[in-house]
Design a protein around this motif. Sequence first.
Motif, PDB file in Angstrom:
ATOM      1  N   ALA A  84      -1.096   5.004  -4.269  1.00  0.00           N
ATOM      2  CA  ALA A  84      -1.577   6.590  -3.419  1.00  0.00           C
ATOM      3  C   ALA A  84      -1.889   6.658  -4.228  1.00  0.00           C
ATOM      4  CB  ALA A  84       0.117   7.119  -3.302  1.00  0.00           C
ATOM      5  N   ARG A  85      -3.336   7.468  -3.322  1.00  0.00           N
ATOM      6  CA  ARG A  85      -4.547   7.818  -3.716  1.00  0.00           C
ATOM      7  C   ARG A  85      -3.927   9.389  -4.583  1.00  0.00           C
ATOM      8  NH1 ARG A  85      -8.982   7.126  -1.182  1.00  0.00           N
ATOM      9  NH2 ARG A  85      -9.897   8.882  -1.685  1.00  0.00           N
ATOM     10  N   GLU A 127     -14.065   7.001  -4.215  1.00  0.00           N
ATOM     11  CA  GLU A 127     -14.523   6.115  -3.466  1.00  0.00           C
ATOM     12  C   GLU A 127     -12.976   5.322  -2.885  1.00  0.00           C
ATOM     13  OE1 GLU A 127     -17.749   6.075  -5.524  1.00  0.00           O
ATOM     14  OE2 GLU A 127     -15.818   6.130  -5.848  1.00  0.00           O
ATOM     15  N   THR A 128     -12.160   5.045  -4.169  1.00  0.00           N
ATOM     16  CA  THR A 128     -10.453   4.563  -3.695  1.00  0.00           C
ATOM     17  C   THR A 128      -9.464   5.561  -4.166  1.00  0.00           C
ATOM     18  OG1 THR A 128     -10.117   3.710  -5.839  1.00  0.00           O
ATOM     19  CG2 THR A 128     -11.439   2.154  -4.198  1.00  0.00           C
ATOM     20  N   GLY A 129      -9.651   7.034  -4.526  1.00  0.00           N
ATOM     21  CA  GLY A 129      -9.077   8.030  -5.349  1.00  0.00           C
ATOM     22  C   GLY A 129      -7.962   7.043  -6.481  1.00  0.00           C
ATOM     23  N   HIS A 130      -8.340   6.568  -7.141  1.00  0.00           N
ATOM     24  CA  HIS A 130      -7.527   6.075  -8.374  1.00  0.00           C
ATOM     25  C   HIS A 130      -8.608   6.707  -9.426  1.00  0.00           C
ATOM     26  CE1 HIS A 130      -4.569   4.629  -6.411  1.00  0.00           C
ATOM     27  NE2 HIS A 130      -4.616   3.870  -5.691  1.00  0.00           N
ATOM     28  N   GLU A 155       1.198  -1.319   0.200  1.00  0.00           N
ATOM     29  CA  GLU A 155      -0.036  -0.125   0.313  1.00  0.00           C
ATOM     30  C   GLU A 155       1.143   1.302  -0.261  1.00  0.00           C
ATOM     31  OE1 GLU A 155      -2.350  -3.190   2.094  1.00  0.00           O
ATOM     32  OE2 GLU A 155      -0.689  -2.578   1.956  1.00  0.00           O
ATOM     33  N   GLY A 156       2.162   1.298   0.207  1.00  0.00           N
ATOM     34  CA  GLY A 156       2.957   2.316   0.332  1.00  0.00           C
ATOM     35  C   GLY A 156       3.692   3.141  -0.434  1.00  0.00           C
ATOM     36  N   GLU A 157       3.512   1.916  -1.327  1.00  0.00           N
ATOM     37  CA  GLU A 157       4.643   1.926  -2.794  1.00  0.00           C
ATOM     38  C   GLU A 157       3.467   2.892  -3.881  1.00  0.00           C
ATOM     39  OE1 GLU A 157       5.123  -2.178  -5.131  1.00  0.00           O
ATOM     40  OE2 GLU A 157       5.470  -2.569  -3.491  1.00  0.00           O
ATOM     41  N   ALA A 158       3.903   4.110  -4.820  1.00  0.00           N
ATOM     42  CA  ALA A 158       3.946   4.757  -5.274  1.00  0.00           C
ATOM     43  C   ALA A 158       2.492   4.836  -6.150  1.00  0.00           C
ATOM     44  CB  ALA A 158       4.891   5.126  -5.976  1.00  0.00           C
ATOM     45  N   PRO A 159       2.839   3.669  -6.603  1.00  0.00           N
ATOM     46  CA  PRO A 159       1.886   3.602  -7.958  1.00  0.00           C
ATOM     47  C   PRO A 159      -0.128   2.924  -7.039  1.00  0.00           C
ATOM     48  CG  PRO A 159       3.082   2.065  -8.810  1.00  0.00           C
ATOM     49  CD  PRO A 159       3.510   2.673  -6.922  1.00  0.00           C
ATOM     50  N   PHE A 163     -13.175  -1.067  -7.931  1.00  0.00           N
ATOM     51  CA  PHE A 163     -12.190  -0.517  -8.929  1.00  0.00           C
ATOM     52  C   PHE A 163     -11.309  -0.960  -8.389  1.00  0.00           C
ATOM     53  CE2 PHE A 163     -16.339   0.651  -5.114  1.00  0.00           C
ATOM     54  CZ  PHE A 163     -16.473   1.555  -5.656  1.00  0.00           C
ATOM     55  N   PRO A 164     -10.323   0.421  -8.998  1.00  0.00           N
ATOM     56  CA  PRO A 164      -9.281   0.335  -9.245  1.00  0.00           C
ATOM     57  C   PRO A 164      -8.840   0.656  -7.795  1.00  0.00           C
ATOM     58  CG  PRO A 164     -10.359   2.292 -10.535  1.00  0.00           C
ATOM     59  CD  PRO A 164     -10.573   1.824  -9.719  1.00  0.00           C
ATOM     60  N   ILE A 165      -7.265  -0.137  -7.910  1.00  0.00           N
ATOM     61  CA  ILE A 165      -6.897   0.452  -6.146  1.00  0.00           C
ATOM     62  C   ILE A 165      -5.407   0.935  -6.700  1.00  0.00           C
ATOM     63  CG2 ILE A 165      -8.481  -1.132  -5.186  1.00  0.00           C
ATOM     64  CD1 ILE A 165      -6.118  -2.950  -5.306  1.00  0.00           C
TER      65      ILE A 165
END
Length: 598
Positions: free
Chosen positions: A124-125, A139-142, A118-122, A163-165
Amino acid sequence: MRRTSLARCLILALLLAPLATVAVSARPAAAEEVYFPEIGLTLSDEHGFLRYWRANGGLAQFGYPRTPEIREVNPADGRVYTVQWFERNRFEWHPEHRGTPHEVLLGLLGAQAVIGREGEAPFARVDDPQSAGRLYFPETGHTLSNSFKAYWEARGGLALYGFPISEEFVETGGDGKPYIVQYFERNRFEYHPENKGTPYEVLLGLLGNRIVGDPGTPEAPVASVRTALAVPAQFRNGPFAPERALTLPPNFSASVFAAGLPGARMLALAPNGDLFVSRKDSGEIVALPDRDRDGTSDPPQTFASGLAKPHGLAFRGGYLYVAQEASVIRFPYAPGDLTARGPAETIVPILPSGPGVGLVGDVNHDTRTLVFGADGKGYVSVGSDCDLCIGSEERRATVLQFDPDGGGGRIFARGLRNAVGLGVDPRTGLLWATGNERNTLGPDRPNDFFTPLRDGVNYGWPYCVGISPAPDPTVGAGKEEFCRTVVETPLVPLPARSAPLGFAFSEGARFPAPFANGVFLTEHGPFDKPYRYGHRLVFLSMVPGRQGAGPRDFAIGWVGADGNLWGNPVDAIVGPDGALYVSDDLAGAVYRIAHAGR
């Protein structure tokens, strides 16, 4: 324990779109099934999987089955479902949605595959770019655009993929080639420019294959080779005066890492790799450093003494936490400390304690095991104060949750007669427990168990008993509906009276591939002869489709040729050297088990 965003997304997906174009409620008397000779597996309509597969894309969308129907925990929500794995996804049967289009749902494999990233750049919201042709999901910021957007909209959208994550980024595929990819809750899209202008320009990632693994990987080998226990000269006394041997899988070795520790119980690794062990009956915490890394402990150091039945140990945030029978305390700790640098601080002042009633062998259920979850919360198991009774202390037969400073204490899970073992799967973040069930129902029932724990769930004791929970014959009258609808069925049955205690997930162990995804469980066994079950270390594969086969013997031999016990395993932990360390409260030792090829 699980991330609230995943639960929110699942709910939104259910509300916003159906997951199938047909309902899957009506079932023929004999469920239709299709056999795939390519992989030797069957796809059945018993739980609606065949109809869902056909209605939503079939082979092109999901690929071939990779397992039969099995019971399995979903790491994204911690629930246990009847599932079937396919090359590109996993089907889940949801009986609570029976008769609706949501009776079969896709697993959140995209979300599962990126746990820990989750902390990797791709991932991140991002802010809404407010760009034409690009969809933004608050909803997921993507965002979603280009070929992936076209594929998503044409093939099922939110209902099928979620959703895209992540954003689009370059990642190496299973074939070793780099691809532009994007993760969704339920899968990963791959862009294949070599197929530009064809229906195969965008392909689904084989996430089912990626998680299930190579079907050709053999089963973990079982204990089959009698192997002399290597005992350093300083330990050749007491229980190790005679030559000892354990039966292990081929090419494994076992040695005594430390001895002279009667009552050695739970293990913990300090941040610098030093091994610590609790001695409940003597009230001590002992450090077992191996600074020269020769596979044998340096002289043991008493870290703390005079404690009140210390058992569970956990290092976190500059402290060593200790679960005693009646409280949780913590000592300030810095890497390398072998003795406490300051007095203990009591953070949970009162846990249920006191004598037990009707327990075998004068056992008191006075062990308190402690772990920290992936959510940063502390978890403490508290056993019942009887073999079978309806108690008045509601925190008995539970797992409790608290904040690292001791605040926020509450009951996390109930109905656990004695969950001595607690641990967190590093692959999924799920909290698991071993369960020791009641006595006096005969030598073969009820089963003990190993299961994931979920917030607010009841696991049955004392009213319900058995892997398919049914009313207890002594106190369960009138509890049929409660056992059937409220109690959660444990996931992995273990032999009755095997007394499973501590366990270690195999992450970090330098063992052969069949052991790469599994858990080593100690079975402490019954107090009385003959020792039919327990007194052994077993391995349980966590690979989908293999977990249901149950545990396999990994280390046996603590019952001597004369039928007497000379040792008994309690806890296991993977060391920084990739070896497995096992405590023994009868022989007063810690063993080191290693693979010769590492």
